[in-house]
Design an enzyme around this catalytic site. Structure first.
Site, PDB file in Angstrom:
ATOM      1  CG  PHE A 157      -1.918  -1.014   1.347  1.00  0.00           C
ATOM      2  CD1 PHE A 157      -3.172  -0.837   0.777  1.00  0.00           C
ATOM      3  CD2 PHE A 157      -1.658  -2.198   2.012  1.00  0.00           C
ATOM      4  CE1 PHE A 157      -4.141  -1.819   0.876  1.00  0.00           C
ATOM      5  CE2 PHE A 157      -2.616  -3.187   2.111  1.00  0.00           C
ATOM      6  CZ  PHE A 157      -3.867  -2.997   1.543  1.00  0.00           C
ATOM      7  CG  ASP A 158       1.245   5.805  -1.760  1.00  0.00           C
ATOM      8  OD1 ASP A 158       2.455   5.998  -1.580  1.00  0.00           O
ATOM      9  OD2 ASP A 158       0.404   6.719  -1.804  1.00  0.00           O
TER      10      ASP A 158
END
Length: 219
Positions: free
Chosen positions: A26-27
């Site tokens: 995940f960013d």
């Protein structure tokens, strides 16, 4: 089913790869963190400039920045009644920051590594230890590993490392995430908050601002 949970899946192959995914990346900013950023403190490296002057110069540059953190800096500066100046000679260094002239001062606003270099001086290391937001978010959401201060090349390297041992799913919302989304087994764009280029690079697009929609799609 996909339409009802706000997920667009680009073809059967993407759907199959989504089901095979075992490592999810995940960013952080804009994907795991929501709401409006707020400037909590200004720490100076020495007594040469006051905290207000540092804030005034940074806010002057950030008046023309589209970065997610710029509005917080400008808001704090204007609320303190500081005399912001319109910047000149602006240049954006992609994924690192913005530089320009405010009044008679040359100013940089961006990543610490770009501004103070590596290894970071002691004062910068002390500040980073005091406010390591990435590690804090990682503990809250329960991820296995946190990789902070990544540029697009760093994100690609992380995808390649994980892809060597498992099928990967990459979730992001910013334009800097597009290369990583394209390189992952499945790229997932959070289109409700993200950029068009990110959505185009992704195999799956979440049209709602809810990460749990992705879990529904995988199931």
């Amino acid at each position: 089913r996909a339409a009802s949970i706000g997920v667009v899946i680009k073809g059967g192959s993407a759907l199959e790869r989504l089901a095979r995914g075992r490592a999810m990346l995940f960013d952080k900013t804009g994907t795991l963190i929501q709401g409006h950023p707020v400037l909590s403190d200004v720490v100076t490296a020495s007594g040469r400039f006051s905290a207000d002057e540092v804030l005034r110069l940074a806010a002057s540059l950030d008046q023309v920045s589209a970065h997610v953190l710029a509005s917080a800096i400008v808001t704090r500066g204007t609320r303190r009644g500081l005399a912001l100046e319109f910047p000149r000679d602006l240049a954006e260094v992609h994924s690192y920051g913005l530089q320009g002239t405010a009044g008679s001062r040359r100013v940089k606003v961006g990543k610490a590594s770009w501004i103070v270099g590596e290894p970071a001086p002691p004062w910068a290391r002390r500040v980073r230890r005091r406010a390591d937001i990435a590690e804090m978010v990682g503990r809250i959401v329960g991820v296995d590993t946190v990789v902070a201060d990544c540029d697009p090349a760093d994100k690609l390297a992380a995808i390649e490392r994980e892809s060597a041992v498992a099928e990967t799913i990459m979730v992001g919302d910013g334009i800097n995430d597009a290369p990583a989304l394209a390189a992952a087994g499945v790229g997932v764009a959070l289109a409700a908050r993200g950029a068009t280029a990110t959505s185009e690079a992704a195999d799956v697009v979440l049209t709602v601002d809810r990460i749990n929609a992705l879990a529904d799609a995988i199931l």
